[in-house]
Write an enzyme that holds these catalytic residues in place. Structure first.
Site, short mmCIF file in Angstrom:
data_model
loop_
_atom_site.label_atom_id
_atom_site.label_comp_id
_atom_site.label_asym_id
_atom_site.label_seq_id
_atom_site.Cartn_x
_atom_site.Cartn_y
_atom_site.Cartn_z
N TYR A 138 -8.34 3.77 -0.25
CA TYR A 138 -9.15 4.99 -0.42
C TYR A 138 -10.50 4.67 -1.07
CZ TYR A 138 -10.40 9.67 -2.11
OH TYR A 138 -11.04 10.85 -2.38
N ASN A 220 -8.54 -2.49 -4.36
CA ASN A 220 -8.95 -1.12 -4.69
C ASN A 220 -7.90 -0.49 -5.60
OD1 ASN A 220 -10.81 1.16 -4.20
ND2 ASN A 220 -9.05 2.09 -3.21
N SER A 253 -5.39 1.33 -3.95
CA SER A 253 -4.39 0.59 -3.19
C SER A 253 -4.81 -0.86 -3.13
CB SER A 253 -4.22 1.13 -1.76
OG SER A 253 -3.57 2.38 -1.75
N SER A 291 -0.99 4.46 -5.91
CA SER A 291 -1.57 3.25 -5.33
C SER A 291 -0.60 2.64 -4.32
CB SER A 291 -1.88 2.24 -6.44
OG SER A 291 -2.57 1.12 -5.94
N GLY A 292 -1.10 2.25 -3.17
CA GLY A 292 -0.27 1.63 -2.14
C GLY A 292 -0.44 0.12 -2.14
#
Length: 379
Positions: A138, A220, A253, A291-292
């Protein structure tokens, strides 16, 4: 032109392990990387600071090939298309694209069209189907992500650049790839600093067998207070606050691509992918709820031609695989390269304006980082 910033190694910091010639994922045979990005405002004055990264696992191979692959999700608040088939088949047969959260559809459309044109006979005569890998993080803090500005033609340019880089490597050899504010990493942040695209590699010697592990990250993630290195709580020591609210939950992420030319099967590659979080943890990352953290690992060894339904191919495929007793070296190399890839992204990144909230996302102050770490060294 903004001058390039020194890498951690160029700044005098040492790392464990031996890097490859370019200290990036392209040190793995056949792997190539291409970027497209935009940094500024669009014609309507909207913030457009985003992009697309394209990774070709088998470079410019004239026939589409599949290779062993695995997926590992530490925290699934993110997207990586094609992951279900990779989990079930244990193979990857497409480019890998990384972009922003709302551009997954545009990048996916571009990848399908690019594959269908590049490998026309396979699609038109053999009923081959495309399920490309597209992952995201993102960038809505620096980019007007709601404007949906990345289009399929942008992702296609990243794919074409990756193909051109593979062709150029055959003629001139591999060259270092750009890092920081490039490709899908253009608008990303890490620990409240400007983050982005980063990469590193390690060479491995195993009883006469030489191999390479390369890691690429779209970084990120993390808030300022988490940031640390070698036991030094840098984020808590930092004199300048993050541009984001201090009480806001971590939102971001980390997409990680691990490539190797060592002969690993899908199960072994999953075990390798599971080591990526250890490299992240060395810098303080904890994979927050918003967060991924998703990893794709693949091996360029044991490739085979991709086929559709009309030509199913050989009934039996002989496969060489590294003995499990040798995996420790691969695990260690993955942890080392992950840590350095994230730091490389931080050191290479350049400051940029933010979109929401308005302000500036500052790059890591390398001189201050160096001063803090110098203080930590024993006298």
């Amino acid at each position: 032109m903004i001058p390039l910033r020194p890498s951690p190694r160029e700044s005098g910091f040492g790392f464990s392990g031996t890097p490859g010639a370019t200290n990036s994922i392209v040190d793995v045979a056949d792997v190539s990387v291409g970027y497209w990005h935009h940094d500024g405002l669009n014609a309507q004055g909207q913030a457009f600071r985003s992009g697309v990264t394209a990774i070709l696992p088998m470079g410019d191979a004239p026939l589409l090939r599949s290779c062993p692959a695995a997926i590992y999700s530490q925290n699934g608040n993110g997207e990586m298309t094609g992951s279900h088939w990779i989990k079930d088949s244990g193979r990857l047969n497409s480019p890998v694209l990384i972009t922003n959260t709302h551009a997954v559809g545009a990048a996916h459309e571009a990848a399908v069209g690019w594959m269908a044109q590049r490998y026309k006979d396979l699609f038109e005569k053999d009923h081959f189907w495309a399920m490309p890998v597209v992952a995201e993080t993102y960038d809505g803090f620096t980019n007007d992500i709601l404007a949906m500005q990345i289009r399929p033609e942008h992702a296609r340019l990243a794919l074409e650049q990756a193909w051109a880089c593979a062709e150029r490597a055959h003629q001139l050899g591999k060259s270092p790839i750009a890092q920081g504010n490039v490709g899908g990493g253009m608008g990303m942040q890490t620990f409240g600093f400007k983050g982005g695209s980063g990469s590193s590699s390690r060479t491995i010697q195993l009883e006469g067998l030489q191999g390479t592990v390369g890691v690429f990250v779209q970084s990120n993630f993390g808030d300022r207070g988490q940031f640390c290195w070698r036991g030094r709580p840098l984020g808590r020591m930092w004199p300048h606050p993050s541009p984001f609210a201090q009480d806001m939950a971590e939102t971001g992420s980390l997409i990680t691509i691990v490539a190797t030319d060592l002969p690993l099967d899908a199960k072994q590659l999953e075990l390798v992918a599971r080591r990526v979080p250890m490299g992240v943890a060395l810098l303080g990352g904890s994979a927050g709820n918003y967060s991924g953290e998703i990893t794709l690992a693949f091996s360029t060894a044991n490739p085979r031609e991709a086929r559709g339904v009309m030509r199913p191919g050989a009934l039996i495929h002989p496969v060489n695989a590294l003995d499990e007793s040798a995996l420790d070296s691969v695990y260690e190399a993955t942890v080392q390269a992950t840590e350095e890839a994230i730091l490389n992204a931080l050191f290479a990144a350049q400051s940029m304006p933010t979109h929401k909230p308005l302000g500036v996302l500052h790059a890591l102050d390398i001189e201050l980082f160096t001063a803090f770490m110098r203080e930590a060294r024993p006298h």
